[in-house]
Design an enzyme around this catalytic site. Structure first.
Site, PDB file in Angstrom:
ATOM      1  CB  SER A  66      61.495  44.279 -37.680  1.00 57.30           C
ATOM      2  OG  SER A  66      61.207  44.609 -39.190  1.00 57.30           O
ATOM      3  CB  SER A  68      60.239  40.294 -42.352  1.00 57.49           C
ATOM      4  OG  SER A  68      59.485  39.379 -41.595  1.00 57.49           O
ATOM      5  CB  CYS A  69      62.792  45.117 -42.271  1.00 58.45           C
ATOM      6  SG  CYS A  69      61.078  45.358 -42.063  1.00 58.45           S
ATOM      7  CB  SER A  70      67.048  42.893 -40.306  1.00 61.64           C
ATOM      8  OG  SER A  70      67.000  44.231 -39.965  1.00 61.64           O
TER       9      SER A  70
END
Length: 177
Positions: A66, A68-70
């Protein structure tokens, strides 16, 4: 008309499902639950209750790959000068083991950070921490809230849970490490 109105009352708005965050029941001083997670393949099962005997951090994310995660959350940990002092660092997501392995390699191709990427495909670990939410409007099912837990000898010392489940503020590396 009555049936349509009844249906709309029966289902909360998608935005409320995605951003609603009930009270977190885990507490500082609680032990990490002894629940099997998967690392690299479904046959490689590990328990963070057994793995975290010293200092460590568990970072929970809603979804591998996703934005924000990546782009921010996990790279913040990988690139932090304070990472080594944190001890063992694990990223946990409600994805399968193959996705987590590929995502880990995409974020840290050399593996030099030492961060381990773990799968919680059945949501068992996440639910044992009481950190799941209904993400079906975005992710298709239950997901993990975005969080970071600072752990020492298998016991939670600090809890950093995003109040809106998926934002990136209190669980960012610069606030946790």
């Amino acid at each position: 008309m009555f049936a349509a109105r009844r249906l709309s009352l029966a289902r909360p708005a998608a935005s409320r499902l995605f951003h609603s965050s009930p009270r977190v029941c885990i507490k500082v001083g609680d032990a990490i639950p002894d629940v099997e997670l998967m690392e690299n393949s479904p046959g490689n099962k590990i328990s963070l209750a057994n793995e975290l005997k010293g200092n460590g951090v568990i970072v929970g994310v809603p979804a591998a790959y996703s934005p924000s995660c990546s782009e921010s959350h996990i790279p913040g940990y990988i690139n932090s000068p304070k990472l080594k002092a944190a001890g063992s660092v694990f990223v946990v997501s409600v994805n399968d083991a193959f996705v987590m392995k590929a995502w880990g390699k995409s974020l840290d191709p050399s593996g030099k950070s030492g961060i381990r990427f773990l799968a919680d495909p059945s949501v068992a670990f996440t639910k044992a921490l009481d950190l799941s939410f209904d993400g079906s409007s975005i992710f298709g099912g239950d997901r993990s809230k975005r969080y970071a837990l600072v752990v020492k000898d298998g016991v939670i010392k600090e809890i950093h849970v995003e109040p809106d489940n998926t934002g990136l503020n209190v669980s960012a590396a610069e606030k946790v490490l």
